[in-house]
Design an enzyme around this catalytic site. Structure first.
Site, PDB file in Angstrom:
ATOM      1  N   TYR A 107      23.814  14.663 -18.988  1.00  0.00           N
ATOM      2  CA  TYR A 107      25.213  14.593 -18.570  1.00  0.00           C
ATOM      3  C   TYR A 107      25.598  13.154 -18.241  1.00  0.00           C
ATOM      4  CZ  TYR A 107      25.668  19.710 -18.039  1.00  0.00           C
ATOM      5  OH  TYR A 107      25.739  21.070 -18.246  1.00  0.00           O
ATOM      6  N   SER A 137      31.069  28.312 -17.418  1.00  0.00           N
ATOM      7  CA  SER A 137      32.374  28.417 -18.073  1.00  0.00           C
ATOM      8  C   SER A 137      33.104  29.724 -17.743  1.00  0.00           C
ATOM      9  CB  SER A 137      32.222  28.286 -19.594  1.00  0.00           C
ATOM     10  OG  SER A 137      33.450  27.916 -20.198  1.00  0.00           O
ATOM     11  N   ALA A 159      36.428  29.751 -19.245  1.00  0.00           N
ATOM     12  CA  ALA A 159      36.499  29.610 -20.707  1.00  0.00           C
ATOM     13  C   ALA A 159      37.062  28.253 -21.121  1.00  0.00           C
ATOM     14  CB  ALA A 159      37.328  30.746 -21.310  1.00  0.00           C
ATOM     15  N   GLY A 160      36.462  27.200 -20.582  1.00  0.00           N
ATOM     16  CA  GLY A 160      36.892  25.857 -20.954  1.00  0.00           C
ATOM     17  C   GLY A 160      38.314  25.536 -20.562  1.00  0.00           C
ATOM     18  N   GLY A 161      38.804  26.181 -19.493  1.00  0.00           N
ATOM     19  CA  GLY A 161      40.157  25.923 -19.006  1.00  0.00           C
ATOM     20  C   GLY A 161      41.209  26.884 -19.534  1.00  0.00           C
ATOM     21  N   LEU A 186      41.571  29.957 -18.969  1.00  0.00           N
ATOM     22  CA  LEU A 186      42.002  30.946 -17.982  1.00  0.00           C
ATOM     23  C   LEU A 186      42.637  30.314 -16.742  1.00  0.00           C
ATOM     24  CD1 LEU A 186      38.909  33.314 -18.313  1.00  0.00           C
ATOM     25  CD2 LEU A 186      41.272  33.864 -18.965  1.00  0.00           C
ATOM     26  N   GLY A 235      45.735  28.822 -16.894  1.00  0.00           N
ATOM     27  CA  GLY A 235      47.181  28.827 -17.054  1.00  0.00           C
ATOM     28  C   GLY A 235      47.728  27.586 -17.714  1.00  0.00           C
ATOM     29  N   LYS A 236      46.853  26.653 -18.141  1.00  0.00           N
ATOM     30  CA  LYS A 236      47.345  25.389 -18.705  1.00  0.00           C
ATOM     31  C   LYS A 236      47.738  25.501 -20.178  1.00  0.00           C
ATOM     32  CE  LYS A 236      43.545  23.058 -17.934  1.00  0.00           C
ATOM     33  NZ  LYS A 236      42.549  21.959 -17.902  1.00  0.00           N
TER      34      LYS A 236
END
Length: 326
Positions: free
Chosen positions: A63, A218, A221-223, A225, A227-228
């Site tokens: 990372y 996750s 789910a990689g963002g 979920l 709202g974006k």
């Protein structure tokens, strides 16, 4: 904060783990090294997470090109032994850390080399939790499992796990370690969310049968979920879909966007952020011991912590899942 035993071990982990994959980069991709949170921002997130009762931090040797582990190690040095003794550090091995042919994978050489490199960056004498980041088809399974067993016997690692592993390969791994008398995988760390429920088919039944723990990475789910992402709107600058969208292209469907809109309405009706409701849904799955969260800001962390206050009935779990059913 709530705590739960990790699988069949005596180790108690917080229901939320702090994912440190964005410290000094965005995951293990060299193209993003130096991006993500800088050291000061990482320190703030670790301070707030620890104060909130999160007792395990999740990182990996690759990372940020090693920056994630380095930041954690420097933070630990500012806190002293009292904090280190209360905290569980989890790291991983597999992804490339150099250009050479032996600078990646799960060979005995690479594992033994990388555990020492991780310990040096983290400025600690042991890793409480150590995962293979993903399986290595180019290395015999026995070689990998024996190397991990040796790390435990050396006292450099206390518990071993597997990330991104399939149920059939976990089954084989458990058979090998049981037959050889080696330390077995204590837990699995795979993706699991309302938009990725593959673990329910084979992995959860296997973990239940074999007493193997499960931590979900996750859960948002990689963002997707949070709202974006909404129908017809451009993806926010700096989001996963503008940086490395490939793993999520399959979600770009009308059915998914309709589900996201209905999910946002359900969160709004409860007065909670969509991200908190999504994490709460994952945590209410009986096989999930903890969810790995990767907040980029203090606001993100606070939203994740809100998930601990949300209670969901079985009917509510099914209703939310049905929003994304095929």
């Amino acid at each position: 904060m709530e705590w739960r035993r990790l699988g069949s071990t005596g180790l108690r982990i917080s229901r939320l783990g702090l994912g440190c994959g964005n410290f000094g980069g965005i995951g293990s991709a060299p193209a993003f090294f130096g991006m993500g949170e800088n050291e000061a921002q990482a320190f703030e997130l670790m301070d707030r997470a620890f104060d909130a009762g999160i007792n395990f931090f999740d990182t990996a040797n690759a990372y940020g090109g090693g920056r994630s582990e380095t930041y954690i190690g420097r933070w630990l040095q500012t806190k002293g032994s009292a904090v280190r003794d209360r905290l569980l550090i989890s790291s991983k091995v597999f992804n490339p850390v150099g250009q050479g042919p032996n600078d990646r994978g799960l060979s005995r050489r690479h594992i033994l080399q990388q555990i020492d490199a991780s310990l040096a960056r983290l400025q600690t004498d042991r890793l409480d939790m150590y995962l293979i980041h993903e399986p290595d088809p180019d290395t015999p399974l026995d070689e990998t499992l024996q190397a991990l067993n040796d790390l435990v016997r050396m006292g450099k690692v206390l518990y071993v796990g597997a990330s991104n592993i399939e149920a059939w390969r976990l089954t084989r791994s458990l058979w090998v370690t049981d037959k050889r008398g080696w330390c077995r995988f204590d837990w699995v760390q795979n993706s699991f969310s309302l938009l990725d429920r593959d673990a329910e088919r084979e992995m959860f039944p296997l973990c239940a049968d074999q007493g193997v723990g499960f931590t979900a990475f996750s859960p948002l789910a990689g963002g997707w979920l949070t709202g974006k992402y909404t129908t017809g709107e451009p993806y926010p600058e700096g989001s996963r879909m503008t940086l490395r969208p490939e793993p999520y292209r399959h979600l770009e469907r009308d059915r998914v966007f309709r589900g996201l809109a209905a999910f946002a309405d359900a969160a709004r009706a409860r007065g909670v952020p969509p991200s908190a409701l999504a994490i709460a849904w994952a945590l209410h799955q009986p096989r999930v011991d903890a969810a790995i969260i990767g907040p980029r800001t203090a606001v993100h962390l606070d939203e994740a912590l809100t998930s601990m206050t949300i209670s969901l009935s079985d009917d509510e779990m099914r209703t939310l899942a049905a929003l994304f059913a095929a």
